[in-house]
Design a protein around this motif. Structure first.
Motif, PDB file in Angstrom:
ATOM      1  N   GLY A 146       1.025  -1.388  -0.205  1.00  0.00           N
ATOM      2  CA  GLY A 146      -0.379   0.079  -0.217  1.00  0.00           C
ATOM      3  C   GLY A 146       0.662   1.206  -0.219  1.00  0.00           C
ATOM      4  O   GLY A 146       0.618   2.192  -0.462  1.00  0.00           O
ATOM      5  N   CYS A 149       2.312   1.965  -3.660  1.00  0.00           N
ATOM      6  CA  CYS A 149       1.473   1.798  -4.287  1.00  0.00           C
ATOM      7  C   CYS A 149       0.664   2.949  -4.324  1.00  0.00           C
ATOM      8  O   CYS A 149       0.880   4.470  -5.119  1.00  0.00           O
ATOM      9  N   ILE A 150       0.612   3.938  -2.830  1.00  0.00           N
ATOM     10  CA  ILE A 150       0.976   5.852  -3.030  1.00  0.00           C
ATOM     11  C   ILE A 150       1.836   6.606  -3.431  1.00  0.00           C
ATOM     12  O   ILE A 150       1.469   7.659  -3.938  1.00  0.00           O
ATOM     13  N   HIS A 153       1.451   6.567  -7.062  1.00  0.00           N
ATOM     14  CA  HIS A 153       1.031   6.894  -7.593  1.00  0.00           C
ATOM     15  C   HIS A 153       0.021   5.853  -8.200  1.00  0.00           C
ATOM     16  O   HIS A 153       0.142   6.450  -9.125  1.00  0.00           O
ATOM     17  N   GLN A 154       0.059   4.615  -7.676  1.00  0.00           N
ATOM     18  CA  GLN A 154      -0.407   4.043  -8.684  1.00  0.00           C
ATOM     19  C   GLN A 154      -2.104   3.142  -7.872  1.00  0.00           C
ATOM     20  O   GLN A 154      -1.876   2.845  -6.730  1.00  0.00           O
ATOM     21  N   THR A 155      -2.593   2.404  -8.392  1.00  0.00           N
ATOM     22  CA  THR A 155      -3.824   1.940  -8.465  1.00  0.00           C
ATOM     23  C   THR A 155      -3.318   0.246  -7.804  1.00  0.00           C
ATOM     24  O   THR A 155      -4.818  -0.873  -8.093  1.00  0.00           O
ATOM     25  N   TRP A 156      -2.525  -0.346  -8.001  1.00  0.00           N
ATOM     26  CA  TRP A 156      -2.258  -1.400  -8.625  1.00  0.00           C
ATOM     27  C   TRP A 156      -2.700  -2.221  -7.018  1.00  0.00           C
ATOM     28  O   TRP A 156      -2.609  -3.519  -7.218  1.00  0.00           O
ATOM     29  N   PHE A 157      -2.446  -1.967  -5.828  1.00  0.00           N
ATOM     30  CA  PHE A 157      -2.657  -2.632  -5.115  1.00  0.00           C
ATOM     31  C   PHE A 157      -3.957  -3.229  -5.080  1.00  0.00           C
ATOM     32  O   PHE A 157      -4.198  -4.544  -4.132  1.00  0.00           O
ATOM     33  N   PHE A 158      -4.981  -2.933  -4.859  1.00  0.00           N
ATOM     34  CA  PHE A 158      -6.571  -3.412  -5.321  1.00  0.00           C
ATOM     35  C   PHE A 158      -6.420  -4.658  -6.274  1.00  0.00           C
ATOM     36  O   PHE A 158      -7.202  -5.296  -5.859  1.00  0.00           O
ATOM     37  N   SER A 208     -11.728  -8.545  -7.997  1.00  0.00           N
ATOM     38  CA  SER A 208     -11.144  -7.524  -8.021  1.00  0.00           C
ATOM     39  C   SER A 208     -10.303  -6.963  -9.535  1.00  0.00           C
ATOM     40  O   SER A 208     -10.288  -5.987  -9.737  1.00  0.00           O
ATOM     41  N   TYR A 212     -10.593  -3.696 -11.781  1.00  0.00           N
ATOM     42  CA  TYR A 212      -9.289  -4.050 -12.362  1.00  0.00           C
ATOM     43  C   TYR A 212      -9.268  -3.685 -13.852  1.00  0.00           C
ATOM     44  O   TYR A 212      -8.685  -2.038 -14.328  1.00  0.00           O
TER      45      TYR A 212
END
Length: 323
Positions: A146, A149-150, A153-158, A208, A212
């Protein structure tokens, strides 16, 4: 004075503990010189008392040793935690001195927390070390993903976190359910719990991924492939776990089911997603790019049928274990 055995046997416990009067002691000793039965009773009582004392002393020694090792483990764990604090402080000082943002500092911090979950936690926790280690490692690893990912600045954590949870569930949950206190609470439902949790995380992962990618094609393909495979796994689990018959019968039935599934899976799955596919054709004397798939499927099916029938016949002819 000549006393009966019943009277002497009432005095023997007091004599063995050396809390009787001198007169009673003399009477018991006088009686024991002539009575072998009472002498045997005294000897047994003394042996039982010695064994009881040895058992008590052994338990006390083990408790003291366990307490000693717990204290040593706590000291070592604290020392390792102190060592981990050094790079954290260095990174924080450098971060502040250079005027940089604290983003990469939190990445280093999360990384060290992940390492500490595998080194410090097993040493610091007095009980249920495996459960604490597995839980803290999973949580710290998700925390690390997490933070990265922050920072990027990505969204692949989900999409990564459900995959990690699914993989950990498949690999480690069978060991977790056999650890106390989970084992005693689940009782005879450990296998069912593992299957249910694995299924949940697999479905969660596929949902998920679908959200995504936002692809309708993926959802259709994932559904067509996942549902038959999950149904097959659950059927095999139920057949292996619950019917009260010998293992050869179970193995024969499962072999037949797997053979039929492997033979027809592609045909029905591709039909489900709208791809035209002919039923496998068996041409054992013609092997080329057009026939190899069908020939292999037919050979596997035939082998599974033969093996399944052999196992079933062997299971039916096998005598029950109690005969």
């Amino acid at each position: 004075m000549k006393l009966s055995c019943n009277v002497i046997r009432d005095l023997i416990p007091l004599y063995a503990d050396q809390i009787c009067s001198e007169e009673s002691k003399e009477l018991v000793e006088e009686h024991l010189t002539d009575c072998k039965d009472c002498s045997v009773i005294l000897l047994q009582m003394c042996n039982d008392e010695v064994e009881s004392r040895l058992e008590t002393e052994t338990v006390n020694v083990l408790r003291r040793q366990a307490s000693f090792f717990k204290q040593k483990s706590a000291v070592i764990g604290s020392a390792i935690a102190g060592v981990f604090m050094i790079p954290i402080l260095v990174c924080l000082i450098v971060n502040i001195a250079t005027g940089a943002a604290l983003d990469w500092f939190f990445i280093v911090l999360a990384s060290l927390i992940t390492a500490a979950s595998l080194t410090v936690v097993p040493l610091m926790m007095p009980d249920h070390k495996m459960l604490w280690t597995f839980g803290t490692f999973t949580a710290s690893l998700l925390l690390l993903f997490g933070v990265i990912c922050i920072y990027t600045h990505q969204t692949w954590f989900f999409i990564v976190s459900p995959a990690v949870l699914c993989g950990f569930s498949v690999c480690f949950l069978p060991f977790v359910v056999y650890a106390e206190p989970v084992r005693s609470r689940l009782g005879r439902h450990k296998g069912l719990t593992v299957m249910a949790v694995d299924t949940f995380f697999y479905v969660f992962m596929m949902i998920s991924i679908g959200l995504y990618t936002q692809s309708a094609v993926f959802g259709k393909i994932a559904t067509a492939v996942s549902i038959p495979c999950m149904v097959l796994v659950w059927i095999l689990f139920v057949l292996i776990r619950y019917p009260k018959c010998n293992g050869l019968l179970k193995a024969g039935i499962c072999t037949l089911i797997v053979g039929v599934f492997g033979f027809a899976a592609d045909y029905y799955i591709e039909g489900w997603i709208g791809v035209e596919k002919s039923f496998p054709v068996f041409r054992p004397f013609i092997w080329n790019i057009d026939t190899v798939d069908g020939n292999i499927k037919w050979l596997i099916l035939i082998c599974c049928i033969i093996a399944g029938i052999v196992l079933l016949v062997s299971g039916m002819n096998r005598k029950p274990d109690n005969q």
